[in-house]
Design an enzyme around this catalytic site. Structure first.
Site, PDB file in Angstrom:
ATOM      1  N   GLY A  29       0.825  -1.209   0.000  1.00  0.00           N
ATOM      2  CA  GLY A  29       0.000   0.000   0.000  1.00  0.00           C
ATOM      3  C   GLY A  29       0.850   1.245   0.000  1.00  0.00           C
ATOM      4  O   GLY A  29       2.062   1.181  -0.216  1.00  0.00           O
ATOM      5  N   ASN A  30       0.221   2.382   0.218  1.00  0.00           N
ATOM      6  CA  ASN A  30       0.962   3.644   0.253  1.00  0.00           C
ATOM      7  C   ASN A  30       0.390   4.573   1.323  1.00  0.00           C
ATOM      8  O   ASN A  30      -0.612   4.261   1.955  1.00  0.00           O
ATOM      9  CB  ASN A  30       0.972   4.298  -1.130  1.00  0.00           C
ATOM     10  CG  ASN A  30      -0.428   4.631  -1.616  1.00  0.00           C
ATOM     11  OD1 ASN A  30      -1.131   5.436  -1.019  1.00  0.00           O
ATOM     12  ND2 ASN A  30      -0.840   3.987  -2.704  1.00  0.00           N
ATOM     13  N   HIS A  31       1.024   5.719   1.492  1.00  0.00           N
ATOM     14  CA  HIS A  31       0.691   6.622   2.605  1.00  0.00           C
ATOM     15  C   HIS A  31      -0.406   7.625   2.274  1.00  0.00           C
ATOM     16  O   HIS A  31      -0.619   8.567   3.025  1.00  0.00           O
ATOM     17  CB  HIS A  31       1.938   7.391   3.043  1.00  0.00           C
ATOM     18  CG  HIS A  31       2.891   6.572   3.848  1.00  0.00           C
ATOM     19  ND1 HIS A  31       2.544   6.026   5.053  1.00  0.00           N
ATOM     20  CD2 HIS A  31       4.170   6.202   3.612  1.00  0.00           C
ATOM     21  CE1 HIS A  31       3.574   5.358   5.540  1.00  0.00           C
ATOM     22  NE2 HIS A  31       4.568   5.444   4.671  1.00  0.00           N
ATOM     23  N   SER A  32      -1.090   7.480   1.142  1.00  0.00           N
ATOM     24  CA  SER A  32      -2.140   8.457   0.815  1.00  0.00           C
ATOM     25  C   SER A  32      -3.188   8.510   1.930  1.00  0.00           C
ATOM     26  O   SER A  32      -3.670   7.476   2.395  1.00  0.00           O
ATOM     27  CB  SER A  32      -2.806   8.062  -0.503  1.00  0.00           C
ATOM     28  OG  SER A  32      -3.945   8.866  -0.716  1.00  0.00           O
TER      29      SER A  32
END
Ligand code: C5P
Length: 234
Positions: A29-32
């Site tokens: 995943g990512n930090h958005s």
């Protein structure tokens, strides 16, 4: 007073990050945080738009009033929802942070610690949802006057090539409007404040003030509203 210039306009927005499953309990995943996309949804609804928000993973973006929310996990789920709903949208905004890659295979069981150390993760390329929407429009699957908006997170500043990267990305993706965000060094991702530029395919370049994502959303929608065909707005 807020402008009521999007009354009845159907606005579709993606927000948040996608999660690409590795096994039943793990993902890439990512930090958005989803905050910019949610701020756009909130602001568009306040201006009278009928808003659908296709939401990936977020952190604490708040629930916007009078907005239909469709939750998704992966890039491919997001693509399916966006492609279908874009057919009946006047404006489509891709504010989501979509994973460019996903694990090639999803293990049915939780991956164990191996005796030979960590197993390599093999990746496959995800579809580019934004580019796909532009293609769908060219092929007549989405109305030709639907306005398509993309985002670009670029590191650096105006002199450091952020704008040049943005101009190139606008051409490459083929969207009508690109919001260029300066990121890195604590800027944009997960923070409350944001800044950048709005570039249009017809060559307009508008600087955005440094400020809250709410302020950014309102300035971005000013530019979007200027591209919505006249007949739509009462
Ligand atoms: O190429 P880049 O990831 O910088 O482009 C960012 C824009 O493209 C954003 O609007 C993002 O939502 C969209 N995007 C997409 N599908 C991907 C990757 C990015 O729609 N697989």
């Amino acid at each position: 007073a807020l402008p009521y210039d999007l009354a009845g306009v159907r606005v579709l927005i993606s927000a948040g990050g996608t999660r690409e499953a590795l096994d039943p309990v793990r993902y890439l995943g990512n930090h958005s945080s989803g905050k910019q996309g949610y701020a756009l949804a909130r602001a568009a609804a306040q201006r009278g738009a009928r808003v659908t928000l296709v939401s990936g993973a977020t952190s604490d973006p708040g629930t916007p009033a009078s907005v239909e929310i469709v939750d998704v996990d992966s890039a491919r789920q997001m693509q399916a929802e966006m492609a279908e709903r874009a057919k009946s949208s006047d404006v489509v905004i891709m504010a989501a942070a979509v994973a460019d890659f996903r694990p090639l295979s999803v293990s049915g069981a939780k991956i164990k610690k191996g005796d030979e150390g960590p197993a390599p993760i093999r990746l496959d390329t995800n579809p580019d949802i934004l580019a796909g929407l532009v293609q769908d429009r060219a092929a007549g699957r989405i109305p030709s006057d639907t306005v398509i908006v993309g985002f670009a997170a670029e590191t650096g500043d105006a002199d450091g090539g952020v704008l040049d990267h943005g101009r190139a990305k606008l051409r490459r993706k083929g969207c009508d409007l690109l919001v260029v965000n300066a990121v890195g060094g604590g800027k944009a991702f997960g923070t409350e404040d944001n800044t950048g530029w709005v570039l249009t395919a017809d060559g307009r370049e508008t600087g955005l003030p440094f400020g809250s994502k709410t302020l950014m959303a309102s300035r971005i929608l000013d530019e979007v509203a200027s591209l919505v065909p006249d007949g739509l707005v009462p």
